[in-house]
Design a protein around this motif. Structure first.
Motif, PDB file in Angstrom:
ATOM      1  N   MET B 112       0.826  -1.205   0.000  1.00 23.40           N
ATOM      2  CA  MET B 112       0.000   0.000   0.000  1.00 23.40           C
ATOM      3  C   MET B 112       0.862   1.258   0.000  1.00 23.40           C
ATOM      4  N   TYR B 113       1.842   1.294   0.891  1.00 24.96           N
ATOM      5  CA  TYR B 113       2.667   2.498   0.982  1.00 24.96           C
ATOM      6  C   TYR B 113       3.645   2.627  -0.177  1.00 24.96           C
ATOM      7  N   THR B 114       4.053   1.494  -0.741  1.00 23.24           N
ATOM      8  CA  THR B 114       4.903   1.574  -1.932  1.00 23.24           C
ATOM      9  C   THR B 114       4.107   2.209  -3.073  1.00 23.24           C
ATOM     10  N   GLY B 115       2.845   1.815  -3.187  1.00 22.86           N
ATOM     11  CA  GLY B 115       1.972   2.421  -4.194  1.00 22.86           C
ATOM     12  C   GLY B 115       1.854   3.923  -3.977  1.00 22.86           C
ATOM     13  N   ASP B 116       1.606   4.311  -2.734  1.00 22.04           N
ATOM     14  CA  ASP B 116       1.507   5.743  -2.404  1.00 22.04           C
ATOM     15  C   ASP B 116       2.790   6.474  -2.789  1.00 22.04           C
ATOM     16  N   PHE B 117       3.898   5.820  -2.477  1.00 23.94           N
ATOM     17  CA  PHE B 117       5.208   6.415  -2.748  1.00 23.94           C
ATOM     18  C   PHE B 117       5.397   6.642  -4.254  1.00 23.94           C
ATOM     19  N   LEU B 118       5.075   5.635  -5.051  1.00 23.00           N
ATOM     20  CA  LEU B 118       5.240   5.756  -6.499  1.00 23.00           C
ATOM     21  C   LEU B 118       4.317   6.839  -7.062  1.00 23.00           C
ATOM     22  N   PHE B 119       3.125   6.888  -6.527  1.00 21.44           N
ATOM     23  CA  PHE B 119       2.132   7.899  -6.860  1.00 21.44           C
ATOM     24  C   PHE B 119       2.735   9.289  -6.600  1.00 21.44           C
ATOM     25  N   ALA B 120       3.273   9.478  -5.392  1.00 18.53           N
ATOM     26  CA  ALA B 120       3.871  10.765  -5.013  1.00 18.53           C
ATOM     27  C   ALA B 120       5.074  11.093  -5.896  1.00 18.53           C
ATOM     28  N   ARG B 121       5.863  10.080  -6.221  1.00 21.32           N
ATOM     29  CA  ARG B 121       7.023  10.270  -7.083  1.00 21.32           C
ATOM     30  C   ARG B 121       6.611  10.761  -8.463  1.00 21.32           C
ATOM     31  N   SER B 122       5.493  10.218  -8.934  1.00 20.06           N
ATOM     32  CA  SER B 122       4.989  10.617 -10.238  1.00 20.06           C
ATOM     33  C   SER B 122       4.591  12.094 -10.223  1.00 20.06           C
ATOM     34  N   ILE B 123       3.896  12.495  -9.165  1.00 21.53           N
ATOM     35  CA  ILE B 123       3.484  13.895  -9.024  1.00 21.53           C
ATOM     36  C   ILE B 123       4.711  14.798  -8.970  1.00 21.53           C
ATOM     37  N   GLN B 124       5.719  14.316  -8.267  1.00 19.82           N
ATOM     38  CA  GLN B 124       6.942  15.101  -8.118  1.00 19.82           C
ATOM     39  C   GLN B 124       7.618  15.305  -9.482  1.00 19.82           C
ATOM     40  N   LEU B 125       7.621  14.248 -10.254  1.00 25.10           N
ATOM     41  CA  LEU B 125       8.211  14.303 -11.588  1.00 25.10           C
ATOM     42  C   LEU B 125       7.423  15.277 -12.467  1.00 25.10           C
ATOM     43  N   LEU B 126       6.113  15.219 -12.375  1.00 25.61           N
ATOM     44  CA  LEU B 126       5.267  16.122 -13.154  1.00 25.61           C
ATOM     45  C   LEU B 126       5.477  17.570 -12.728  1.00 25.61           C
ATOM     46  N   ALA B 127       5.722  17.765 -11.411  1.00 21.26           N
ATOM     47  CA  ALA B 127       5.938  19.129 -10.904  1.00 21.26           C
ATOM     48  C   ALA B 127       7.161  19.756 -11.578  1.00 21.26           C
ATOM     49  N   GLU B 128       8.115  18.914 -11.960  1.00 20.66           N
ATOM     50  CA  GLU B 128       9.312  19.426 -12.633  1.00 20.66           C
ATOM     51  C   GLU B 128       9.014  19.937 -14.040  1.00 20.66           C
ATOM     52  N   ILE B 129       7.971  19.371 -14.637  1.00 25.25           N
ATOM     53  CA  ILE B 129       7.619  19.806 -15.997  1.00 25.25           C
ATOM     54  C   ILE B 129       6.982  21.191 -15.952  1.00 25.25           C
ATOM     55  N   ASP B 130       6.239  21.429 -14.877  1.00 25.94           N
ATOM     56  CA  ASP B 130       5.746  22.772 -14.620  1.00 25.94           C
ATOM     57  C   ASP B 130       4.857  23.301 -15.746  1.00 25.94           C
TER      58      ASP B 130
END
Lengths: 324, 324
Positions: B112-130
Motif C-alpha cells: 500500500m505504501y509503496t503504491g503511495d510512494f510511487l504515486f507521489a514520485r509521479s506527481i513530483q516528476l510532473l511538478a518538474e515539468i511545470d
C-alpha cells in the motif's frame, strides 16, 4: 484570547474549507461518499487548515489571496485524511488481535482506494492554485511522508533503532505536513520569504511536539478519551519514543525486546505497556516534546506580524495541553 | 516495420525512461527498493511510455521538448506501477482462496505504501515539468482512475450491472491513462491542438480494446502464458465483459448469478468459468474489442504526421494480437 476564540475568528474560512472538503471528497460517489462522510463527521480539529489559515492571514500583500489560502488549507487536510484512511488499513490488520470492530476485506480495499482518491483530489485542488513552488514542495512532502510510513513498517518490532531514527520518522510522518501547512499558507498569501521560512521552522517544531505528545498519550491516555486501547502503537509493533526511552535502561530494554515481538501473546503486550508506564519514559518523552514547543515559540518571535505570533502561540499551547 | 523495430527506434528514450524509473522508485529506500526493483524487473512492455514517446515525436516544434516527453512518459509509468502495486493488495486478498503465493500482512501494508510512494514520485516528476495543463489533466485523470477502482469494488459480484457500467469502469480504470499517455506526450512536445485531440481519442479507443482483450485473455489464456489462473477476475468477484455477455442468455445468466457469489466454493467458480468459455461470450467480447481497434485506426488517419500514424498503427496491431 484562547483556542476557541481563534476557531471563532477563522470560522468563515474554516467553513469554506469544510465546504471544499465536502464537495471534493463526497457527493459524486456512493462508496466514497460513505467513507468520505465518515471522515468529515469524525471531523477532527482541522488543525492543519487552521495553521494554514492563520499563516495565510499573516500577509495582506494580495487581496485575492484568500481563495488560494483556503484551497491550500483544504488540500492539506485532504492529504491528512488520505493518510488517516490508509492508516486505518494498518489498524484493521491489528483488529484481528482482539479489538472490537472488524472490517471485512472489502472494507480494507475500499479504504485503500478511498485514500488514493482523496490523495488525487488534493493534487487536483493544488493544480487549481497553479503555483510551481506549491507543486514542488507538496510533491516532495508527499514523497517524504510515504517514506515515513514505509520506515514505520520497516521499524516495526525493531528494538535496535535509535531515537534519531524515531525522530526522523515522525518528522516525515507528521511534522512535515504541519510545517507545509504553515509555510504554504503564508506563501500563497504573498508573505515575505523571511516569514515563510520562519513559519516553516515553527511548523516543524510544533509538529514534532504534536507527534511526541500523541505517542505519550498512546500510553498515558485513558481508552475512553483517546478512543483506542492503551499502548495501541506497541501492540502493533510500532516502537515509539516512550518505549525507546524506557529501553535505554539495559535490563528493561532486554525484557521489552523479549516481550514485544511479532505474534506476541496479549499478556506480553500488557506487561510491556505496564513496564513503560511505570518507568520514567513518559516524563522524559514529555520533556522532549516541551523542548520542541519552546523552540517553536522561540522562532515564532521572528515572525513580522504580531497577530500571527499571538494566534500561533495559542495553538502551540493547545498542542502542549491536549489530552486527546 | 514491426513491433520490435519500434522498440528499437525508441530504445535510447526508453532507456532514459527506465533510468528515471530506477532513480525515482528505487535507490533511496531499503523496503521500497525491494518492491521497486521487483516492479522494474517484472518490466512489462512499458506500453504507456512508448505511446507517450511516439506521440511526443509527432511534433518537432520544440527541440528542448525531449526531456519533458521522457519525464511525462516516466510519470505515466510510475502511476501505472502504483496502481499495479495497489491491485496486488486486492490479489493478495484472493490468494487465500487457493492461489500459490501468499504474502504476509506486512507485505500488504508495504504494498500500500509503496503504491503511495510511487504515486507521489509521479506527481513530483510532473511538478518538474511545470505545465498547468499537464497538472490539471493528470490530477483529474488520477481522480477518475481511483473512482474506476472503487467502482470495480462496488460492482464485485453484481450481476445486475449493465455493459455500459462495465465500459465506463474500464474507461476510467485503463483507457484513461493510455489516452493521457498519447495526448500529454504530444502536448508537452508542442503538437497542435488538433493532433493532441485526435491522439487523445486514439488512446481512448486503443485503451478500451486493450482492457477488453485483457478481460478475454483472463478466460481464454493459458495459465502458463498469462501468469495467473484462468478466470482470476471472476474468482475474485470481478464481473467483466465475457461474463456479462454470457449472462445475457437468461438461463445462463441465472445459473452464473447463483454460482458466483461471495464466499463461493472453488467448484462453483470452475463451473462458471467453463460455462462462459463454452458460450459465445468470448467471441462477442473480442468483436467489441475489434470495433474499438477499428475506431482507433480510423481516428489515427487524422493525425498530421505520417510516421506517428504508422508507428501507432503497429502498436494497435500489437494490442490486437497479444496473447499475454
Amino acid at each position: 484570547m484562547d483556542f476557541s476564540s481563534i476557531y471563532a475568528s477563522y470560522q468563515t474560512q474554516l467553513n469554506q474549507v469544510e465546504q471544499i472538503l465536502h464537495e471534493r471528497s463526497i457527493a459524486q460517489h456512493e462508496v466514497l461518499s460513505h467513507a468520505g462522510q465518515q471522515l468529515i463527521d469524525a471531523g477532527g480539529k482541522r488543525l492543519r487548515p487552521l495553521f494554514a489559515l492563520i499563516c495565510g492571514a499573516s500577509s495582506h500583500q494580495n487581496t485575492d489571496a484568500a481563495p488560494r489560502v483556503t484551497k491550500v488549507a483544504a488540500a492539506l487536510e485532504l492529504i491528512h485524511m488520505a493518510t488517516l484512511v490508509h492508516d486505518d488499513v494498518i489498524d484493521n490488520a491489528e483488529l484481528r488481535r482482539g479489538r472490537p470492530t472488524v472490517r471485512s476485506e472489502f472494507g480494507n480495499l475500499a479504504a485503500m482506494y478511498t485514500g488514493d482518491f482523496l490523495f488525487a483530489r488534493s493534487i487536483q485542488l493544488l493544480a487549481e492554485i497553479d503555483d510551481p513552488l506549491v507543486h514542488r514542495q507538496m510533491s516532495l512532502g508527499m514523497v517524504r511522508m510515504c517514506q515515513g510510513e514505509v520506515e514505520q513498517i520497516r521499524d516495526f518490532y525493531n528494538w535496535n533503532q535509535s531515537i534519531r531514527t524515531y525522530l526522523k520518522r515522525i518528522q516525515r510522518k507528521t511534522a512535515l505536513l504541519i510545517s507545509l501547512s504553515c509555510s504554504l499558507g503564508a506563501h500563497v498569501a504573498g508573505a515575505t520569504y523571511a516569514d515563510v521560512n520562519v513559519l516553516r521552522q515553527f511548523g516543524h517544531y510544533t509538529g514534532m511536539a504534536f507527534q511526541i505528545i500523541d505517542d505519550v498519550l498512546d500510553f498515558s491516555g485513558s481508552e475512553q478519551v483517546v478512543g483506542k486501547p492503551v499502548g495501541g502503537d506497541l501492540r502493533q509493533g510500532n516502537i515509539t519514543l516512550p518505549a525507546l526511552l524506557a529501553a535505554r535502561d539495559k535490563k528493561l530494554g532486554n525484557r521489552l525486546s523479549k516481550l514485544i515481538v511479532k505474534g506476541m501473546p496479549e499478556e506480553a503486550a500488557e506487561e510491556a505497556i505496564e513496564l513503560i508506564v511505570e518507568s520514567s519514559a513518559l516524563d522524559l518523552a514529555r520533556q522532549l516534546a516541551d523542548t520542541y514547543l519552546h523552540k517553536a515559540l522561540s522562532v515564532l518571535r521572528q515572525v513580522s506580524v504580531r497577530r500571527t505570533q499571538e494566534e500561533l502561540a495559542i495553538l502551540t499551547h493547545f498542542v502542549a495541553e491536549r489530552a486527546f
